[in-house]
Design a protein around this motif. Structure first.
Motif, PDB file in Angstrom:
ATOM      1  N   PHE A 257       0.823  -1.195   0.000  1.00  0.00           N
ATOM      2  CA  PHE A 257       0.000   0.000   0.000  1.00  0.00           C
ATOM      3  C   PHE A 257       0.869   1.261   0.000  1.00  0.00           C
ATOM      4  O   PHE A 257       0.469   2.300  -0.549  1.00  0.00           O
ATOM      5  N   ALA A 258       2.033   1.177   0.612  1.00  0.00           N
ATOM      6  CA  ALA A 258       2.971   2.301   0.518  1.00  0.00           C
ATOM      7  C   ALA A 258       3.384   2.522  -0.931  1.00  0.00           C
ATOM      8  O   ALA A 258       3.475   3.669  -1.401  1.00  0.00           O
ATOM      9  N   ARG A 259       3.625   1.446  -1.656  1.00  0.00           N
ATOM     10  CA  ARG A 259       4.004   1.574  -3.072  1.00  0.00           C
ATOM     11  C   ARG A 259       2.860   2.152  -3.893  1.00  0.00           C
ATOM     12  O   ARG A 259       3.095   2.879  -4.876  1.00  0.00           O
ATOM     13  N   LEU A 260       1.615   1.842  -3.505  1.00  0.00           N
ATOM     14  CA  LEU A 260       0.466   2.397  -4.213  1.00  0.00           C
ATOM     15  C   LEU A 260       0.533   3.922  -4.224  1.00  0.00           C
ATOM     16  O   LEU A 260       0.354   4.562  -5.267  1.00  0.00           O
ATOM     17  N   HIS A 261       0.794   4.507  -3.072  1.00  0.00           N
ATOM     18  CA  HIS A 261       0.872   5.968  -2.993  1.00  0.00           C
ATOM     19  C   HIS A 261       2.096   6.506  -3.728  1.00  0.00           C
ATOM     20  O   HIS A 261       2.006   7.502  -4.456  1.00  0.00           O
ATOM     21  N   ALA A 262       3.210   5.853  -3.536  1.00  0.00           N
ATOM     22  CA  ALA A 262       4.426   6.315  -4.210  1.00  0.00           C
ATOM     23  C   ALA A 262       4.277   6.260  -5.724  1.00  0.00           C
ATOM     24  O   ALA A 262       4.714   7.169  -6.444  1.00  0.00           O
ATOM     25  N   ASP A 263       3.642   5.208  -6.229  1.00  0.00           N
ATOM     26  CA  ASP A 263       3.451   5.065  -7.669  1.00  0.00           C
ATOM     27  C   ASP A 263       2.538   6.150  -8.231  1.00  0.00           C
ATOM     28  O   ASP A 263       2.609   6.455  -9.430  1.00  0.00           O
ATOM     29  N   ARG A 264       1.672   6.727  -7.400  1.00  0.00           N
ATOM     30  CA  ARG A 264       0.770   7.786  -7.857  1.00  0.00           C
ATOM     31  C   ARG A 264       1.358   9.175  -7.650  1.00  0.00           C
ATOM     32  O   ARG A 264       0.665  10.169  -7.842  1.00  0.00           O
ATOM     33  N   GLY A 265       2.605   9.227  -7.217  1.00  0.00           N
ATOM     34  CA  GLY A 265       3.271  10.525  -7.101  1.00  0.00           C
ATOM     35  C   GLY A 265       3.269  11.126  -5.714  1.00  0.00           C
ATOM     36  O   GLY A 265       3.771  12.253  -5.529  1.00  0.00           O
ATOM     37  N   VAL A 266       2.737  10.429  -4.717  1.00  0.00           N
ATOM     38  CA  VAL A 266       2.738  10.938  -3.351  1.00  0.00           C
ATOM     39  C   VAL A 266       4.098  10.672  -2.721  1.00  0.00           C
ATOM     40  O   VAL A 266       4.608   9.553  -2.787  1.00  0.00           O
ATOM     41  N   ARG A 267       4.667  11.700  -2.118  1.00  0.00           N
ATOM     42  CA  ARG A 267       5.894  11.492  -1.351  1.00  0.00           C
ATOM     43  C   ARG A 267       5.517  10.854  -0.019  1.00  0.00           C
ATOM     44  O   ARG A 267       4.578  11.296   0.641  1.00  0.00           O
ATOM     45  N   THR A 268       6.220   9.841   0.368  1.00  0.00           N
ATOM     46  CA  THR A 268       5.913   9.162   1.621  1.00  0.00           C
ATOM     47  C   THR A 268       7.088   9.290   2.579  1.00  0.00           C
ATOM     48  O   THR A 268       8.241   9.067   2.197  1.00  0.00           O
ATOM     49  N   ARG A 269       6.769   9.662   3.813  1.00  0.00           N
ATOM     50  CA  ARG A 269       7.794   9.759   4.855  1.00  0.00           C
ATOM     51  C   ARG A 269       7.344   8.886   6.019  1.00  0.00           C
ATOM     52  O   ARG A 269       6.889   9.354   7.049  1.00  0.00           O
ATOM     53  N   PHE A 270       7.440   7.574   5.787  1.00  0.00           N
ATOM     54  CA  PHE A 270       7.074   6.625   6.830  1.00  0.00           C
ATOM     55  C   PHE A 270       8.269   6.409   7.760  1.00  0.00           C
ATOM     56  O   PHE A 270       9.428   6.477   7.344  1.00  0.00           O
ATOM     57  N   GLY A 271       7.966   6.157   9.022  1.00  0.00           N
ATOM     58  CA  GLY A 271       9.014   6.032  10.023  1.00  0.00           C
ATOM     59  C   GLY A 271       9.504   7.367  10.527  1.00  0.00           C
ATOM     60  O   GLY A 271      10.517   7.430  11.225  1.00  0.00           O
ATOM     61  N   ALA A 272       8.786   8.442  10.217  1.00  0.00           N
ATOM     62  CA  ALA A 272       9.172   9.785  10.651  1.00  0.00           C
ATOM     63  C   ALA A 272       8.055  10.375  11.498  1.00  0.00           C
ATOM     64  O   ALA A 272       6.882  10.323  11.115  1.00  0.00           O
ATOM     65  N   ALA A 273       8.413  10.942  12.633  1.00  0.00           N
ATOM     66  CA  ALA A 273       7.437  11.547  13.533  1.00  0.00           C
ATOM     67  C   ALA A 273       7.466  13.056  13.387  1.00  0.00           C
ATOM     68  O   ALA A 273       8.531  13.663  13.206  1.00  0.00           O
ATOM     69  N   VAL A 274       6.300  13.669  13.480  1.00  0.00           N
ATOM     70  CA  VAL A 274       6.195  15.121  13.415  1.00  0.00           C
ATOM     71  C   VAL A 274       6.551  15.705  14.775  1.00  0.00           C
ATOM     72  O   VAL A 274       6.055  15.259  15.817  1.00  0.00           O
ATOM     73  N   THR A 275       7.417  16.725  14.761  1.00  0.00           N
ATOM     74  CA  THR A 275       7.815  17.383  16.006  1.00  0.00           C
ATOM     75  C   THR A 275       7.151  18.739  16.183  1.00  0.00           C
ATOM     76  O   THR A 275       7.134  19.284  17.286  1.00  0.00           O
ATOM     77  N   GLY A 276       6.608  19.281  15.098  1.00  0.00           N
ATOM     78  CA  GLY A 276       5.956  20.576  15.215  1.00  0.00           C
ATOM     79  C   GLY A 276       5.397  21.041  13.888  1.00  0.00           C
ATOM     80  O   GLY A 276       5.817  20.580  12.822  1.00  0.00           O
ATOM     81  N   VAL A 277       4.429  21.946  13.964  1.00  0.00           N
ATOM     82  CA  VAL A 277       3.875  22.606  12.784  1.00  0.00           C
ATOM     83  C   VAL A 277       3.899  24.096  13.068  1.00  0.00           C
ATOM     84  O   VAL A 277       3.269  24.561  14.031  1.00  0.00           O
ATOM     85  N   GLU A 278       4.624  24.857  12.244  1.00  0.00           N
ATOM     86  CA  GLU A 278       4.781  26.286  12.466  1.00  0.00           C
ATOM     87  C   GLU A 278       4.163  27.084  11.329  1.00  0.00           C
ATOM     88  O   GLU A 278       4.209  26.660  10.169  1.00  0.00           O
TER      89      GLU A 278
END
Length: 414
Positions: free
Chosen positions: A192-213
């Motif tokens: 399913f990760a490849r499904l998104h990548a194949d459609r042009g979505v950048r995927t950053r799995f294994g990464a946690a968000v530390t903030g939104v500014e």
């Protein structure tokens, strides 16, 4: 024929289906449907898909119009949320100070998105209500970049919908190593990760968000690896919490939802029932308390509750086979039973393995436990039937291979 007054608090699918089922089950008394939103009751699954994309109208989402409510004798009380319940006095208290008397109460207030840990600057969205979807659609129409935080059903659907709308800069972020990690085993989730990548979505799995500014009229999403993702719009989909706070202090047992017995009767009051996302009931086959945030569960539980209210001498337990679905791009992904969680599994390829396959899961004893199917509806039907009685994984594999049509690739054009 029952002539009691039933008050249903919550006007989404669980509440509406309970009201309709009460009438079809023979309830002759008053039915009052209370909704916090001013909108007529509407269906939520399209909010992250067709409605967000602009291909479904507001009217197409309506679950119960005024004429239909009048014809069924269902009184609508919309735009005023319930704030408390007086169990002993058999009354629901509303925000405007009114009290609605009841003989039977159904709690169907659903769940709300888990709030953003990073505040709510302009351009940051959660998605649960019609108004949420309208606001998000307006921002998406202004273009990207879009960053979606959370790769569960809602996050993955929003990423897919935004890509279909023409956004060329979409990033899907999740601390898990692959999307839909709660329902898929890691090897399957990577497909399913490849499904998104194949459609042009950048995927950053294994990464946690530390903030939104908020920066220079836009947003920047910081990740724990030090990278920073610029965004015009951020969608946060990191789970949901039940809307149960309004019944706290009432004498009902509340613990991650309204705790109920196998008949969906609230612990603490046999004339109070709960359905849908807010209900945490004793599942007869699981032998434990369960809370399910799926459309099908709300519908099936509503039917059971309506029957139990109108037929108190013939109580029926809510004993569902778990079922959920998600539409992403040209994939319809359907999940039945128990999946993921380290269970053994086998993959059955379809006629076009890149666009149709089934994953069958087994419990430690080798018994068939659940399945995930992509573009293979007949396999889903067979699996749902099989989960009603014990069958081995090997037998289930043979049955599907022998008796189920192979999936056909979904067409996306005329």
């Amino acid at each position: 024929m029952s002539v009691s007054t039933v008050v249903i608090v919550g006007a989404s699918v669980g509440g509406v289906r309970t009201a309709r089922a009460l009438r079809s089950s023979g309830h002759a008394g008053e039915i009052v449907l209370v909704g916090a939103e001013e909108h007529l009751p509407y269906d939520r699954p399209p909010l992250s898909k067709a409605f967000l994309a602009g291909t479904a109208t507001r009217g197409e989402l309506t679950l119960l119009g005024e004429d239909a409510a009048d014809a069924a004798g269902i009184r609508l009380e919309l735009g005023t949320p319930a704030t408390a319940v007086d169990v002993a006095g058999r009354a629901v208290e509303l925000a405007d100070g009114r009290r609605l008397a009841f003989d039977e109460l159904v709690v169907a207030t659903g769940a709300r998105p888990r709030p953003s840990p990073w505040g709510a600057p302009p351009g940051l969205h959660v998605l649960r209500t019609l108004d949420d979807a309208v606001a998000l659609r307006e921002d998406l129409r202004c273009g990207g970049p879009l960053v979606v935080v959370g790769a569960g059903f809602i996050g993955a659907e929003v990423a897919a919908t935004a890509t279909a709308m023409g956004l060329a800069d979409v990033t899907l972020v999740d601390p898990a190593r692959a999307p839909l990690g709660r329902v898929l085993s890691p090897a399957v989730a990577r497909r399913f990760a490849r499904l998104h990548a194949d459609r042009g979505v950048r995927t950053r799995f294994g990464a946690a968000v530390t903030g939104v500014e908020a920066v220079d009229g836009g947003l920047v999403v910081g990740l724990d690896d030090g990278s920073r993702l610029p965004a015009a719009t951020v969608v946060v989909g990191i789970g949901a919490v039940p809307n149960d706070e309004w019944v706290r202090g009432s004498g009902l047992t509340v613990a991650d939802g309204v705790v109920c017995d196998r008949y969906s009767r609230a612990r603490g009051a046999s004339n109070v029932h709960a359905v849908g996302d807010v209900a945490r009931w004793f599942h007869p086959r699981r032998r434990r308390l369960v809370r399910a945030e799926h459309w099908t569960n709300a519908v099936e539980q509503a039917e059971r509750v309506a029957h139990n209210i109108t037929h108190p001498d013939d109580l029926r337990a809510h004993d569902p086979v778990e079922y959920a679905w998600t539409d992403q791009y040209d994939w319809r992904i359907q999940v039945v039973g128990r999946t993921g969680g380290g269970l053994d599994h086998v993959i059955l390829p379809g006629a076009d393995p890149d666009h149709g396959f089934a994953v069958l899961y087994a419990d430690p004893a080798g018994e068939f436990a659940g399945a995930v199917a992509v573009n293979w509806p007949r396999a889903v039907i067979a699996c749902r039937k099989a989960l009603r009685a014990p069958v081995s994984l090997a037998t289930m594999r043979e049955n599907i291979t022998a008796a189920t049509e192979r999936p056909r690739r979904t067409r996306t054009g005329p």
